[in-house]
Scaffold this active site. Structure first.
Site, mmCIF file in Angstrom:
data_model
loop_
_atom_site.group_PDB
_atom_site.id
_atom_site.type_symbol
_atom_site.label_atom_id
_atom_site.label_comp_id
_atom_site.label_asym_id
_atom_site.label_seq_id
_atom_site.Cartn_x
_atom_site.Cartn_y
_atom_site.Cartn_z
ATOM 1 N N GLY A 170 0.872 -1.178 0.000
ATOM 2 C CA GLY A 170 0.000 0.000 0.000
ATOM 3 C C GLY A 170 0.897 1.211 0.000
ATOM 4 O O GLY A 170 1.853 1.268 -0.769
ATOM 5 N N SER B 45 6.007 -5.114 -1.208
ATOM 6 C CA SER B 45 5.935 -3.693 -1.563
ATOM 7 C C SER B 45 6.236 -2.836 -0.330
ATOM 8 O O SER B 45 7.344 -2.926 0.208
ATOM 9 C CB SER B 45 4.555 -3.404 -2.169
ATOM 10 O OG SER B 45 4.512 -2.138 -2.767
ATOM 11 N N ALA B 46 5.296 -2.049 0.169
ATOM 12 C CA ALA B 46 5.552 -1.257 1.382
ATOM 13 C C ALA B 46 6.023 -2.141 2.535
ATOM 14 O O ALA B 46 6.889 -1.741 3.318
ATOM 15 C CB ALA B 46 4.289 -0.494 1.782
ATOM 16 N N HIS C 167 9.066 -2.890 -6.773
ATOM 17 C CA HIS C 167 8.414 -2.508 -8.054
ATOM 18 C C HIS C 167 9.441 -1.943 -9.029
ATOM 19 O O HIS C 167 9.141 -1.008 -9.781
ATOM 20 C CB HIS C 167 7.326 -1.446 -7.841
ATOM 21 C CG HIS C 167 6.145 -1.901 -7.040
ATOM 22 N ND1 HIS C 167 5.126 -2.658 -7.571
ATOM 23 C CD2 HIS C 167 5.811 -1.702 -5.740
ATOM 24 C CE1 HIS C 167 4.210 -2.885 -6.625
ATOM 25 N NE2 HIS C 167 4.612 -2.335 -5.518
ATOM 26 N N GLU D 147 9.075 -6.616 -10.127
ATOM 27 C CA GLU D 147 7.846 -7.299 -9.717
ATOM 28 C C GLU D 147 7.971 -8.796 -9.991
ATOM 29 O O GLU D 147 8.442 -9.208 -11.044
ATOM 30 C CB GLU D 147 6.653 -6.700 -10.461
ATOM 31 C CG GLU D 147 6.423 -5.241 -10.042
ATOM 32 C CD GLU D 147 5.133 -4.641 -10.593
ATOM 33 O OE1 GLU D 147 4.514 -5.254 -11.479
ATOM 34 O OE2 GLU D 147 4.758 -3.563 -10.121
#
Lengths: 237, 237
Positions: free
Chosen positions: B91, B123-124, B160, B195
């Site tokens: 997120g 991700s985060a 990413h 990714e």
């Protein structure tokens, strides 16, 4: 009267450096300004301040304004105090804000621009005009003492606005990022400006300059166009 | 022994949610783990924590791990203290870190993961494993008390990762951003993960998992591939 030019970017499409912006710069600086103080703090990371100044100076020479960078001055505050106008270049917004705080010029710039000293900025130089830099697209490669910025207008601007996302990549689109911004900051407002577009703030109003419309992001995913050529009250956003 | 899975993203290309990651998750959680504590703080901005949990739970059910979100617990610290493993979703990285500080779990998570509690993040959730979140791609839509993060590994990760930039747009490429990061932080190092790729940290080593190589950004624009399947010492970065 407050005179601020917030440009999305230094380039539009494949045009040269500031090539799209002659009329925009003249509109803000006017005949009274003969020389401008350049603030290169957003750059000078992988190249020098001298190089950045050399890249910007010919454009302002051509437009009839003598440009000198603040890094030639021993006393940055005195340079801002004596400036006829300031030009704040793009680069990394976090680095720009951090160096502005280190130089002790944030409060002074705010005072002088509020009192009528013209301000021209693009990209990061437009972002720091806002209450905070929390709508920057940049990587936080340094941590400034705070993300609070010049607070010369009552809303946030998102420069380099581009719709959608690259195919096959799963990062958020800009629209998704700004929707999240407004969801978590329900009392704030955002105006996004595509490359080539600028906002010209005059006192308590702003005019959209350039080929493309600006985009007003509101609560709940509502988006309004701010048509190029049109003027709106800063407090209407 | 420290067991951390840092995934670049929850999706690879057009595949479904975590569909690429079954083996990666099993490798970290192992047979000893029966239930995992989900930390949804990076999301829950334009949708609820319940919705985020409902999106993640079926994947972990299928893999044989009961998943419950921390937002069902009145005492977030007690939930972390009692967890067999934690799963930290993606997120917005600034929101994730801010909420982790607000919940008072940053130091506790660091202690428990250093002591061997498995950690899975994408991700985060991968970014906060690093010394700071200063290599996130996200917009700083909130201002955390500090950008210092869990500091479970001695280098920065950029999730990413994608090379180049969209045609006709003048923002920086990811390579340019990371080159600026290293120019202004000369003592730091960055590993970028495309990714679908992940780093599996086991004690003092990490293995690159997934179809694509990771990319080691060093000073002066030097870039090395970290081949998928290969293992390196954390301190060699």
């Amino acid at each position: 009267m407050k005179q601020i030019l917030m440009m999305s970017s230094s380039r539009k499409g494949t045009q040269g450096f500031l090539a799209h912006a002659d009329d925009q710069v003249h509109a803000v600086l006017s005949d009274r300004v003969k020389s401008v103080l350049f603030i290169p703090y957003a750059g000078g990371i992988t190249f020098s301040y001298d190089e950045y100044e050399a890249r910007v100076k010919p454009t302002f020479d051509r437009l009839g304004y003598a440009l000198e960078s603040i890094h030639h001055h021993k006393d940055a505050r005195a340079a801002v105090e004596q400036a006829q106008a300031v030009v704040v270049g793009g680069g990394n917004t976090f680095v720009l804000l951090d160096r502005m705080y280190n130089a002790g010029i944030v409060g002074l710039l705010r005072e002088r621009v509020n009192a009528g000293m013209p301000y021209v900025g693009w990209s990061a130089g437009a972002n720091v005009v806002c209450p905070t830099i929390r709508t920057t697209n940049d990587m936080p490669i340094v941590e400034p003492p705070t993300l609070k910025a010049l607070n010369l207008i009552p809303f946030q601007v998102n420069p380099h606005f581009i719709s959608g996302k690259p195919a096959g990549h799963n990062g958020e689109s800009r629209e998704e990022r700004l929707a999240e911004y407004l969801a978590i900051n329900p009392d704030e407002r955002v105006v996004a400006i595509p490359e080539g577009t600028a906002l010209h703030v005059q006192g308590e109003n702003a005019t959209v300059l350039g080929e493309f419309d600006a985009v007003h992001f509101k609560q709940g995913g509502v988006v309004d166009k701010l048509a190029t050529g049109g003027t709106f009250a800063l407090t209407s956003i």
